[in-house]
Motif scaffolding. Sequence first.
Motif, short mmCIF file in Angstrom:
data_model
loop_
_atom_site.label_atom_id
_atom_site.label_comp_id
_atom_site.label_asym_id
_atom_site.label_seq_id
_atom_site.Cartn_x
_atom_site.Cartn_y
_atom_site.Cartn_z
N LYS A 67 0.84 -1.21 0.00
CA LYS A 67 0.00 0.00 0.00
C LYS A 67 0.87 1.25 0.00
O LYS A 67 0.57 2.22 -0.69
CB LYS A 67 -0.93 -0.01 1.21
CG LYS A 67 -2.04 -1.02 1.10
CD LYS A 67 -2.93 -1.00 2.31
CE LYS A 67 -4.01 -2.06 2.14
NZ LYS A 67 -4.91 -2.14 3.29
N TRP A 68 1.98 1.22 0.75
CA TRP A 68 2.89 2.36 0.75
C TRP A 68 3.50 2.56 -0.63
O TRP A 68 3.68 3.70 -1.08
CB TRP A 68 3.98 2.18 1.80
CG TRP A 68 3.49 2.48 3.17
CD1 TRP A 68 3.31 1.60 4.19
CD2 TRP A 68 3.06 3.75 3.68
NE1 TRP A 68 2.82 2.24 5.29
CE2 TRP A 68 2.66 3.56 5.01
CE3 TRP A 68 3.00 5.03 3.13
CZ2 TRP A 68 2.19 4.61 5.80
CZ3 TRP A 68 2.53 6.06 3.92
CH2 TRP A 68 2.13 5.85 5.24
N ARG A 69 3.84 1.48 -1.33
CA ARG A 69 4.37 1.60 -2.69
C ARG A 69 3.31 2.21 -3.60
O ARG A 69 3.63 3.02 -4.47
CB ARG A 69 4.79 0.22 -3.23
CG ARG A 69 6.01 -0.29 -2.57
CD ARG A 69 7.09 -0.79 -3.48
NE ARG A 69 7.12 -0.34 -4.83
CZ ARG A 69 7.90 0.66 -5.28
NH1 ARG A 69 8.70 1.30 -4.47
NH2 ARG A 69 7.89 0.98 -6.53
N TRP A 70 2.04 1.82 -3.43
CA TRP A 70 0.96 2.34 -4.26
C TRP A 70 0.81 3.84 -4.02
O TRP A 70 0.69 4.62 -4.97
CB TRP A 70 -0.34 1.60 -3.93
CG TRP A 70 -1.48 1.99 -4.81
CD1 TRP A 70 -1.85 1.42 -5.99
CD2 TRP A 70 -2.42 3.06 -4.59
NE1 TRP A 70 -2.95 2.06 -6.51
CE2 TRP A 70 -3.31 3.08 -5.66
CE3 TRP A 70 -2.57 4.00 -3.58
CZ2 TRP A 70 -4.34 3.99 -5.76
CZ3 TRP A 70 -3.60 4.92 -3.68
CH2 TRP A 70 -4.46 4.90 -4.76
N VAL A 71 0.81 4.25 -2.75
CA VAL A 71 0.68 5.67 -2.42
C VAL A 71 1.85 6.46 -2.98
O VAL A 71 1.67 7.53 -3.58
CB VAL A 71 0.56 5.87 -0.89
CG1 VAL A 71 0.70 7.33 -0.50
CG2 VAL A 71 -0.76 5.29 -0.38
#
Length: 91
Positions: A67-71
């Motif tokens: 999720k952090w990579r997506w953000v």
Amino acid sequence: MRATQLPHPEQRGYAFTATGTAARLNRGLTPELYAVLRVEGPKGLAEDAINDTLTFVPFRNLPLWFKWRWVRAAVWNKVEGWWLRAADAVG
């Protein structure tokens, strides 16, 4: 998953291609495959598989680190878009 550990980069590349395809078709991956992608990292052979996962797996189904990579990718794309539009306006 075993194929991602093979010694030859070409063979491992096929394994990561299959991982990206599995993310597209199934809208998710197993926890083991997420772990393999995390270990390989975004700049290695897994780059396309990670991008496919970020594109086709719903955000709510991603592990926290993904999720952090997506953000990060979403913010970077927005900033890059602003930069390119500003450069076009100046040009």
